[in-house]
Write a protein that holds these residues in place. Structure first.
Motif, PDB file in Angstrom:
ATOM      1  N   ARG A   1    -106.650 -21.398  31.573  1.00 25.86           N
ATOM      2  CA  ARG A   1    -105.460 -22.043  32.169  1.00 25.86           C
ATOM      3  C   ARG A   1    -104.325 -21.030  32.281  1.00 25.86           C
ATOM      4  O   ARG A   1    -103.632 -20.965  33.291  1.00 25.86           O
ATOM      5  CB  ARG A   1    -105.008 -23.229  31.318  1.00 25.86           C
ATOM      6  CG  ARG A   1    -105.821 -24.488  31.564  1.00 25.86           C
ATOM      7  CD  ARG A   1    -105.339 -25.604  30.670  1.00 25.86           C
ATOM      8  NE  ARG A   1    -103.996 -26.041  31.015  1.00 25.86           N
ATOM      9  CZ  ARG A   1    -103.226 -26.764  30.212  1.00 25.86           C
ATOM     10  NH1 ARG A   1    -103.654 -27.106  29.029  1.00 25.86           N
ATOM     11  NH2 ARG A   1    -102.027 -27.131  30.598  1.00 25.86           N
ATOM     12  N   VAL A   2    -104.144 -20.252  31.211  1.00 24.89           N
ATOM     13  CA  VAL A   2    -103.095 -19.221  31.242  1.00 24.89           C
ATOM     14  C   VAL A   2    -103.437 -18.175  32.305  1.00 24.89           C
ATOM     15  O   VAL A   2    -102.557 -17.680  33.013  1.00 24.89           O
ATOM     16  CB  VAL A   2    -102.939 -18.561  29.849  1.00 24.89           C
ATOM     17  CG1 VAL A   2    -101.998 -17.372  29.918  1.00 24.89           C
ATOM     18  CG2 VAL A   2    -102.416 -19.577  28.837  1.00 24.89           C
ATOM     19  N   ASP A   3    -104.736 -17.880  32.434  1.00 24.59           N
ATOM     20  CA  ASP A   3    -105.177 -16.884  33.419  1.00 24.59           C
ATOM     21  C   ASP A   3    -105.046 -17.396  34.859  1.00 24.59           C
ATOM     22  O   ASP A   3    -105.232 -16.636  35.809  1.00 24.59           O
ATOM     23  CB  ASP A   3    -106.637 -16.490  33.157  1.00 24.59           C
ATOM     24  CG  ASP A   3    -106.744 -15.461  32.039  1.00 24.59           C
ATOM     25  OD1 ASP A   3    -105.711 -14.870  31.688  1.00 24.59           O
ATOM     26  OD2 ASP A   3    -107.854 -15.254  31.520  1.00 24.59           O
ATOM     27  N   GLY A   4    -104.814 -18.694  34.996  1.00 24.92           N
ATOM     28  CA  GLY A   4    -104.595 -19.239  36.338  1.00 24.92           C
ATOM     29  C   GLY A   4    -105.846 -19.774  37.011  1.00 24.92           C
ATOM     30  O   GLY A   4    -105.834 -20.032  38.219  1.00 24.92           O
TER      31      GLY A   4
ATOM     32  N   GLU B   1     -97.066 -25.523  35.083  1.00 27.42           N
ATOM     33  CA  GLU B   1     -98.397 -25.222  34.537  1.00 27.42           C
ATOM     34  C   GLU B   1     -98.380 -23.815  33.917  1.00 27.42           C
ATOM     35  O   GLU B   1     -97.596 -22.961  34.350  1.00 27.42           O
ATOM     36  CB  GLU B   1     -99.423 -25.242  35.664  1.00 27.42           C
ATOM     37  CG  GLU B   1     -99.937 -26.620  36.019  1.00 27.42           C
ATOM     38  CD  GLU B   1    -100.775 -27.215  34.911  1.00 27.42           C
ATOM     39  OE1 GLU B   1    -101.810 -26.618  34.562  1.00 27.42           O
ATOM     40  OE2 GLU B   1    -100.380 -28.264  34.378  1.00 27.42           O
ATOM     41  N   PRO B   2     -99.263 -23.551  32.935  1.00 26.03           N
ATOM     42  CA  PRO B   2     -99.291 -22.211  32.320  1.00 26.03           C
ATOM     43  C   PRO B   2     -99.420 -21.085  33.346  1.00 26.03           C
ATOM     44  O   PRO B   2     -98.761 -20.050  33.228  1.00 26.03           O
ATOM     45  CB  PRO B   2    -100.528 -22.264  31.425  1.00 26.03           C
ATOM     46  CG  PRO B   2    -100.736 -23.695  31.127  1.00 26.03           C
ATOM     47  CD  PRO B   2    -100.233 -24.453  32.312  1.00 26.03           C
ATOM     48  N   LYS B   3    -100.226 -21.314  34.375  1.00 26.05           N
ATOM     49  CA  LYS B   3    -100.477 -20.254  35.354  1.00 26.05           C
ATOM     50  C   LYS B   3     -99.218 -19.916  36.166  1.00 26.05           C
ATOM     51  O   LYS B   3     -99.115 -18.831  36.717  1.00 26.05           O
ATOM     52  CB  LYS B   3    -101.615 -20.650  36.298  1.00 26.05           C
ATOM     53  CG  LYS B   3    -101.313 -21.786  37.234  1.00 26.05           C
ATOM     54  CD  LYS B   3    -102.526 -22.136  38.060  1.00 26.05           C
ATOM     55  CE  LYS B   3    -102.336 -23.388  38.880  1.00 26.05           C
ATOM     56  NZ  LYS B   3    -101.374 -23.299  39.949  1.00 26.05           N
TER      57      LYS B   3
ATOM     58  N   GLU C   1    -108.095 -22.831  27.362  1.00 26.61           N
ATOM     59  CA  GLU C   1    -106.658 -22.533  27.327  1.00 26.61           C
ATOM     60  C   GLU C   1    -106.400 -21.148  27.921  1.00 26.61           C
ATOM     61  O   GLU C   1    -105.463 -20.966  28.706  1.00 26.61           O
ATOM     62  CB  GLU C   1    -106.148 -22.610  25.885  1.00 26.61           C
ATOM     63  CG  GLU C   1    -106.163 -24.031  25.360  1.00 26.61           C
ATOM     64  CD  GLU C   1    -105.700 -24.138  23.926  1.00 26.61           C
ATOM     65  OE1 GLU C   1    -105.613 -23.108  23.245  1.00 26.61           O
ATOM     66  OE2 GLU C   1    -105.442 -25.276  23.493  1.00 26.61           O
TER      67      GLU C   1
ATOM     68  N   ALA D   1     -96.177 -21.239  26.224  1.00 29.30           N
ATOM     69  CA  ALA D   1     -97.298 -20.928  27.121  1.00 29.30           C
ATOM     70  C   ALA D   1     -97.577 -22.058  28.098  1.00 29.30           C
ATOM     71  O   ALA D   1     -98.216 -21.850  29.132  1.00 29.30           O
ATOM     72  CB  ALA D   1     -98.550 -20.648  26.291  1.00 29.30           C
ATOM     73  N   GLY D   2     -97.134 -23.281  27.753  1.00 27.51           N
ATOM     74  CA  GLY D   2     -97.434 -24.424  28.612  1.00 27.51           C
ATOM     75  C   GLY D   2     -98.692 -25.142  28.182  1.00 27.51           C
ATOM     76  O   GLY D   2     -99.188 -26.019  28.888  1.00 27.51           O
ATOM     77  N   LEU D   3     -99.214 -24.799  27.005  1.00 27.38           N
ATOM     78  CA  LEU D   3    -100.433 -25.457  26.522  1.00 27.38           C
ATOM     79  C   LEU D   3    -100.115 -26.729  25.734  1.00 27.38           C
ATOM     80  O   LEU D   3    -100.995 -27.529  25.468  1.00 27.38           O
ATOM     81  CB  LEU D   3    -101.247 -24.486  25.646  1.00 27.38           C
ATOM     82  CG  LEU D   3    -101.749 -23.232  26.369  1.00 27.38           C
ATOM     83  CD1 LEU D   3    -102.350 -22.245  25.380  1.00 27.38           C
ATOM     84  CD2 LEU D   3    -102.767 -23.593  27.443  1.00 27.38           C
TER      85      LEU D   3
END
Lengths: 350, 293
Positions: free
Chosen positions: B191-194, A71-73, B188, A50-52
């Protein structure tokens, strides 16, 4: 849809190496379940994908592109967290739309996509509620909806059913399976529950201390476990592992029972027998195990019985009402063809 | 029968606290309201005054309006203090090296007695030997010392700075505990959601901190209306009435001019303003202040 490749992925926290090098290829549309006991590194691997978490070394490749430093995004993934991680101050609709807002999707499209996914997951009436007004199962659906609405290349699930009660977990497992067929996105799913792994996965990756013990279809890992660890982890109740001596095509158990075996050589081994491979009969014949029932657990469809062979307690899954109470003597037939043999020192299948 | 006995037991447990609350809080409050509608002094029996005290306060008393204005300025400084405290809380909540040491240093000002804080800052603002004048002169920012606490322009800001310094530690601890209660998975997920860093702050941190911010606002508000000791020691409301707050003005009317009836009317006005402001703060944080998300 995408492929995923982990190339010698390693992770250390200070001096402790939790993932000592993992290699894995996941095909397009594949549903891969990482399973293992607590602390085996499965969530760490997922978080690295996930990049975390930043890997100590190695590469993560999504759809042919190395994304290790992204980056995760920027990885185009969606993740469902163990505790759902829904934003408590936002409504269900806002939660689902959150990621789309930062992807410059037009408002009308956001509304349409949220509505479509809500309809698919049957959460349309909940769209204006906040997470604390939802039950555990509803939160679970919203968390999945938030991931699906993004239409990502890769789904990551981090033990998404572990916070649900047993009944709801079974129900959600079935729904996840249906969803898997409806949205065939490449998925990595982490769980410590081998039943979830068996029912959901195209392929299962069994981890122990950060190392991959075996990769295979549910049938593969059940029928031909590569190690004693896999044998004891997959299947409920776990496979019985009895210390034995392999002596030129014969297996001699601790209690003196001798089983025919196709393997040659002489060494100490672990003899693996699934509880369901032991057969109860009023007129036993062929190789048999003898003992006295220690515990009897009637489950309705079958009865779980434990008994001693030498010093090892073993379990058997028997027909209902075959044994009624502890203390009864029993003789169980065993087909030598379904006995698994593992090296006692290395645990590897022989 | 059983529920009646249960109610009696509950009443017995509550009675001592309730009695103290009624004797020391409710009765003085009621008596204060009654007093505000009377002419009364320790040497004269009470006579009905109607709205005379209120009329004097609203129409004839310029110092009341000045004290109210100063109190509102004092109050207006609280959000600034909260913002500063939030900044520090975010810093000490990060992976900053020695964060716990900084946290302790910032908090140390809060348990100090306000009188001690007033004396320390009185000395720091001193025109001749004060640390602030010395530092400003050494840095070449000023050439002549500034009489901070004797200046009409500087006195109130100087007191506000001293007050902010004292409450900063408390606000920081409240906000820090709020920050640490935000589940890390939310960040977190964002962050994944952008969501970029600014969006994570404005769309997750701030909304999740609402209860803590509300608590700071209310305490800051109460502090603004009760900062008597700081003003009394540092300026006693002067120069002129430049640092007069409602609370110091009430004290002076009651215990210096012995106009307890008029002081009671001023107290009722302060009480009403506080109620109004608490309601506004409650609405501002979405009407669910104190709720645990």
């Amino acid at each position: 849809m995408a492929t995923l490749e982990l190339r010698d992925l390693r992770k250390s926290f200070g001096p402790v190496e939790v993932v000592p090098g993992v290699n894995l290829d996941v095909a397009e549309h594949e549903f891969v379940v990482l399973v293992g006991p607590s602390g085996c590194g499965k969530s760490t691997i997922l978080r690295m994908i996930a990049g975390l978490e930043e890997p100590t070394s190695g590469d993560i490749v999504i759809d042919g592109a190395v994304v290790t430093q992204r980056e995760p995004k920027d990885r185009d993934i969606a993740m469902v967290f163990q505790d759902y991680a829904l934003y408590p101050h936002m409504t269900v609709a806002e939660n689902m739309a959150f990621a789309l807002r930062y992807r410059h999707v037009k408002r009308a499209d956001i509304r349409r996509r949220v509505s479509e996914v809500a309809r698919m997951l049957e959460i349309e009436p909940l769209l204006q509620r906040t997470p604390r007004q939802l039950s555990g199962g509803q939160r679970q659906r919203v968390a999945m909806g938030r991931a699906i609405v993004r239409d990502p290349k890769l789904f990551l699930f981090d033990e998404p059913l572990s916070n649900l009660d047993a009944k709801l977990r079974v129900q959600m497992r079935t729904e996840l399976r249906k969803l898997r067929d409806a949205v065939p996105t490449t998925t990595i799913y982490v769980t410590h529950d081998q039943v979830e792994a068996m029912t959901l996965a195209d392929r299962i990756v069994i981890l122990n201390h950060g190392r991959i013990e075996q990769i295979g279809t549910p049938e593969d890992v059940y029928d031909t476990p590569a190690t004693a660890f896999v044998a004891s982890f997959i299947g409920a109740p776990a496979m019985n592992l009895l210390p034995a001596r392999l002596d030129h095509r014969q297996l001699r158990l601790e209690d003196g029972t001798v089983l025919p075996c196709p393997l040659d050589g002489a060494r100490d081994v672990l003899c693996g027998i699934r509880p369901e491979s032991l057969v109860w009969s009023t007129q036993p014949s062929g190789p048999c195990l003898h003992g006295t029932a220690l515990t009897v657990e009637p489950l309705g469809a079958d009865t779980l019985v434990t008994f001693l062979v030498g010093d090892t307690e073993i379990a058997a899954r028997l027909p209902p009402r075959s044994i009624r109470r502890a203390g009864e003597a029993l003789t169980l037939m065993l087909d030598p063809a379904v006995v698994h043999v593992f090296d006692q020192e290395t645990g590897q299948r022989i | 029968m059983r529920s009646r006995r249960r109610a009696t037991v509950i009443a017995c447990f509550l009675a001592p606290s309730l009695l103290i609350f009624i004797v020391y809080r409710i009765l003085p409050l009621v008596w204060n309201v009654v007093l505000s509608f009377e002419y009364w002094s320790p040497l004269h029996p009470a006579t009905w005054a109607g709205l005379d005290n209120y009329q004097e306060m609203l129409q004839d008393d310029d110092v009341f309006w000045l004290a109210l204005w100063n109190t509102l300025i004092f109050l207006g400084s609280q959000p600034v203090a909260i913002a500063l405290a939030l900044g520090i809380a975010l810093l000490v909540n990060s992976d900053l090296k020695g964060a716990s040491v900084y946290r302790t240093i910032v908090f140390l000002s809060y348990p100090l007695m306000t009188v001690a804080v007033a004396i320390i800052w009185h000395w720091m603002y001193n025109e001749r030997g004060g640390l602030i004048n010395y530092a400003l002169r050494q840095l070449g920012i000023i050439h002549q010392p500034i009489a901070f606490l004797d200046s009409f322009a500087w006195a109130l800001p100087s007191i506000i700075i001293a007050n902010t310094w004292q409450v900063l530690g408390f606000f920081m601890i409240v906000l820090l505990s709020g920050l640490q209660n935000i589940p890390p998975h939310l960040y977190e997920a964002a962050r994944v959601d952008g969501a970029p860093a600014w969006a994570r702050f404005f769309r997750i941190t701030l909304p999740m901190l609402r209860p803590s911010v509300f608590l700071c606002l209310v305490i800051g508000m109460l502090n603004s209306f009760s900062a008597f000791d700081l003003i009394y020691v540092m300026t006693n409301g002067g120069p002129g009435h430049a640092t007069e707050l409602l609370i110091t003005y009430i004290y002076k009317q009651g215990f210096v001019s012995t106009r307890f009836d008029y002081a009671a009317a001023l107290t009722v006005a302060q009480f009403a303003i506080l109620l109004l402001l608490t309601w506004i703060a409650h609405r501002a944080v979405g009407g669910n202040a104190g709720a645990i998300e």
